[in-house]
Design an enzyme around this catalytic site. Structure first.
Site, PDB file in Angstrom:
ATOM      1  N   CYS A 112       0.952  -1.257   0.111  1.00  0.00           N
ATOM      2  CA  CYS A 112       0.190   0.057  -0.023  1.00  0.00           C
ATOM      3  C   CYS A 112       0.754   1.115   0.026  1.00  0.00           C
ATOM      4  CB  CYS A 112      -0.911   0.063   1.183  1.00  0.00           C
ATOM      5  SG  CYS A 112      -0.092  -0.204   2.872  1.00  0.00           S
ATOM      6  N   HIS A 116      -2.238   6.948   3.144  1.00  0.00           N
ATOM      7  CA  HIS A 116      -0.690   7.121   3.252  1.00  0.00           C
ATOM      8  C   HIS A 116      -0.341   8.201   2.556  1.00  0.00           C
ATOM      9  CE1 HIS A 116      -0.768   3.533   5.257  1.00  0.00           C
ATOM     10  NE2 HIS A 116      -0.417   2.547   4.340  1.00  0.00           N
TER      11      HIS A 116
END
Length: 361
Positions: free
Chosen positions: A158, A251
């Protein structure tokens, strides 16, 4: 409904498994017919098995609440009920490698969110917008496994989703060196603030294994197939730091890039906003119409404003500006449990379906 492929979820009770369920609700290609998890959940209804551990801010789909959870280790039984599987199991890497191969050998394709097979040479690790041609290695993998339709395909970590798409969009300018720091949400560890209260107001400057993944996985994505395996690219050289921050989802990355060929800011932004891949060409369901958005405000992208861009499947880039040591620097943001995890897995499965790799048994 009968035209849809029967899909199962391995590790259905965890956070990524839960996200898979919500993203697959009323999906045009796939119908979730089987849920599998550990032996302690097997035999319970899904609602009973999850109990108070539903971690998402959207409700549990009604149709799965009363589905009885199967034991993920009962490979033949689970495989007999599905046409394909999404994998998000919580096991050791060795156990995951073994069980995903066992499922593939039952002639059941496995689309995995796990890291265990990311460096298996004949397993494609794909961001569909960037390297769908890597799915061609599946034919070599099938020969190794002795299967006709069973295989494993994985998606990358990710953390790389917030900057690797920009590097792909700028391929013509030949990025040679990248310094990147990622500021990673707690859901990347499968946690919520309720479960991890010590993260409130806190930063942890270490996430096990993340820096190696951040530096190496883009090179496999940028690699090529040779003699039946994927050979990683020689560059760009990437060095990284990965930090856990008190954010639930999203993120963020700060990146500094050196190029072999000169590019103007206008050219770089143009390549970002016009970057398209096979998912956009084919119009597959989860693919954002515009994969990368560029934000001109000095204080963007922000998690609170931009993490859900394109339903969490898009990537947001901002603050592109010249750097005193490198050529350019920027800030990127992606949704870690959607684009970076379950959503990326669903889009990968859609791509495999569109390319003819996923069919009814």
């Amino acid at each position: 409904m009968s035209e849809k492929l029967r899909a199962g979820i391995l590790g259905a009770t965890g956070m990524v498994g839960q996200r898979f369920l919500t993203l697959l609700e009323d999906h045009p290609y796939f119908e979730v017919t089987t849920l599998a998890a550990s032996a302690r959940s097997a035999g319970k209804t899904y609602e009973e098995a999850v109990g108070g551990r539903w971690k998402l801010d959207v409700p549990m789909p009604e149709r799965v609440k009363d589905m009885v959870v199967m034991d993920v280790s009962d490979v033949e039984k689970v495989a007999s009920t599905v046409d394909m599987l999404f994998s998000a199991v919580d096991m050791t890497k060795e156990e995951i490698r073994a069980i995903e191969e066992a499922y593939a050998k039952t002639e059941t394709p496995v689309v995995s969110n796990n890291s265990a097979h990311r460096w298996t040479p004949d397993v494609p690790m794909v961001v569909p917008e960037i390297n769908p041609e890597h799915y061609e290695v599946i034919e070599f993998q099938k020969k190794r496994l002795g299967t006709t339709r069973g295989f494993i395909a994985v998606k990358p970590n990710c953390s790389i989703q917030s900057y690797t798409p920009a590097l792909a969009a700028w391929k013509e300018f030949e990025p040679t060196e990248v310094v990147v720091s990622t500021y990673q949400a707690i859901s990347g560890a499968g946690k919520t603030f309720k479960e991890w209260p010590e993260m409130l107001g806190n930063i942890i400057p270490y996430i096990g294994g993340e820096e190696e993944k951040s530096e190496q996985e883009p090179l496999k994505v940028f690699g090529h197939i040779e003699n039946g395996v994927i050979v990683k690219a020689d560059g760009p050289i990437i060095t990284s730091q990965c930090i856990r921050v008190p954010v639930l989802n999203g993120h963020t990355a700060t990146a500094f890039v050196r190029f072999a060929k000169k590019a103007s800011k206008e050219e770089l932004i143009d390549r970002l906003v016009n970057f398209k891949g096979r998912p956009q060409e084919l119009g597959i369901p989860s693919a954002p119409k515009q994969f990368i958005q560029y934000l001109t405000e000095d204080n963007r992208p922000q998690v609170s404003c931009d993490v859900n861009y394109a339903g969490g499947m898009g990537v947001s880039i901002g603050r592109l500006r010249p750097d005193t040591l490198f050529d350019w620097k920027f800030v990127g943001l992606s949704h870690n449990t959607i684009r970076g995890a379950a959503g990326g897995g669903v889009e990968s499965a859609e791509m495999l379906y569109a390319l003819g790799y996923l069919t009814r048994k």
